[in-house]
Design a protein around this motif. Structure first.
Motif, mmCIF file in Angstrom:
data_model
loop_
_atom_site.group_PDB
_atom_site.id
_atom_site.type_symbol
_atom_site.label_atom_id
_atom_site.label_comp_id
_atom_site.label_asym_id
_atom_site.label_seq_id
_atom_site.Cartn_x
_atom_site.Cartn_y
_atom_site.Cartn_z
ATOM 1 N N ALA A 101 3.555 -1.112 9.767
ATOM 2 C CA ALA A 101 2.253 -1.539 9.231
ATOM 3 C C ALA A 101 1.506 -0.360 8.627
ATOM 4 O O ALA A 101 0.977 -0.454 7.514
ATOM 5 C CB ALA A 101 1.429 -2.198 10.329
ATOM 6 N N VAL A 102 1.489 0.755 9.331
ATOM 7 C CA VAL A 102 0.796 1.950 8.841
ATOM 8 C C VAL A 102 1.459 2.461 7.562
ATOM 9 O O VAL A 102 0.781 2.790 6.590
ATOM 10 C CB VAL A 102 0.774 3.053 9.929
ATOM 11 N N TYR A 103 2.775 2.495 7.564
ATOM 12 C CA TYR A 103 3.500 3.000 6.404
ATOM 13 C C TYR A 103 3.187 2.183 5.157
ATOM 14 O O TYR A 103 2.919 2.731 4.088
ATOM 15 C CB TYR A 103 5.013 3.000 6.673
ATOM 16 N N PHE A 104 3.194 0.859 5.307
ATOM 17 C CA PHE A 104 2.949 0.010 4.141
ATOM 18 C C PHE A 104 1.490 0.026 3.703
ATOM 19 O O PHE A 104 1.201 -0.198 2.534
ATOM 20 C CB PHE A 104 3.492 -1.404 4.367
ATOM 21 N N GLN A 105 0.579 0.339 4.607
ATOM 22 C CA GLN A 105 -0.818 0.514 4.203
ATOM 23 C C GLN A 105 -0.947 1.739 3.303
ATOM 24 O O GLN A 105 -1.723 1.736 2.354
ATOM 25 C CB GLN A 105 -1.720 0.655 5.425
ATOM 26 N N THR A 106 -0.164 2.774 3.592
ATOM 27 C CA THR A 106 -0.258 4.002 2.804
ATOM 28 C C THR A 106 0.292 3.827 1.394
ATOM 29 O O THR A 106 -0.058 4.588 0.508
ATOM 30 C CB THR A 106 0.488 5.183 3.477
ATOM 31 N N ARG A 107 1.146 2.844 1.192
ATOM 32 C CA ARG A 107 1.720 2.656 -0.141
ATOM 33 C C ARG A 107 1.158 1.443 -0.870
ATOM 34 O O ARG A 107 1.648 1.063 -1.930
ATOM 35 C CB ARG A 107 3.240 2.636 -0.104
ATOM 36 N N ALA A 108 0.111 0.837 -0.327
ATOM 37 C CA ALA A 108 -0.465 -0.373 -0.912
ATOM 38 C C ALA A 108 -0.947 -0.139 -2.341
ATOM 39 O O ALA A 108 -0.720 -0.976 -3.233
ATOM 40 C CB ALA A 108 -1.599 -0.895 -0.039
#
Length: 154
Positions: A101-108
């Motif tokens: 979840a955190v990783y995909f927030q960073t690449r949103a």
């Protein structure tokens, strides 16, 4: 171009565009491939909080073995966890991790830009028409697969 020629062009075009889109998407992020992104997106959007390997395989159109292989690879990297079903130990469920979840927030933002550029020049009408066309193709593929399964049973 007649109707049959257009259909042949669409068929070939979809295959070629899929390859090109995968190559472009793979360059978007050095840590995750486009197929892995799709795998995670399907789990995120799944009706079940933790779908089974077979459910994900059916949704994506991959073999169960390929989904299991991808799940194991993503588990090693901390993006998903595989857990045995509470009711049937033969079934594995896939859970997205907090790290995912955190990783995909960073690449949103990067994903948003990618989509913006991909659909640049598309009007709402063109987007709607393409959406409807893809949905019809998916429905037709489902019917063809069902007929094939019925034929294989005979």
């Amino acid at each position: 171009m007649n109707q049959m020629d257009k259909q042949a062009y669409i068929f070939g075009g979809v295959l070629a565009l899929a390859n090109r889109l995968q190559a472009l998407g793979d360059k978007l992020d050095e840590h995750i491939t486009l197929k892995q992104w799709l795998f995670i997106a399907v789990i995120f959007k799944s009706e079940h909080a933790s779908p089974t390997i077979s459910e994900v395989a059916e949704l994506i159109g991959y073999s169960r073995q390929n989904v299991k292989k991808m799940a194991v690879a993503l588990e090693k990297r901390g993006f998903v966890s595989l857990m045995k079903d509470e009711h049937d130990a033969r079934i594995f469920r896939i859970h997205l991790t907090p790290k995912c979840a955190v990783y995909f927030q960073t690449r949103a933002e990067k994903e948003g830009q990618f989509m913006k550029h991909l659909f640049e020049g598309f009007s709402e009408e063109r987007t709607d028409a393409l959406y409807k066309g893809i949905m019809q193709l998916a429905e037709n593929i489902n019917l063809m697969e069902s007929r094939q399964h019925e034929t294989e049973k005979e």
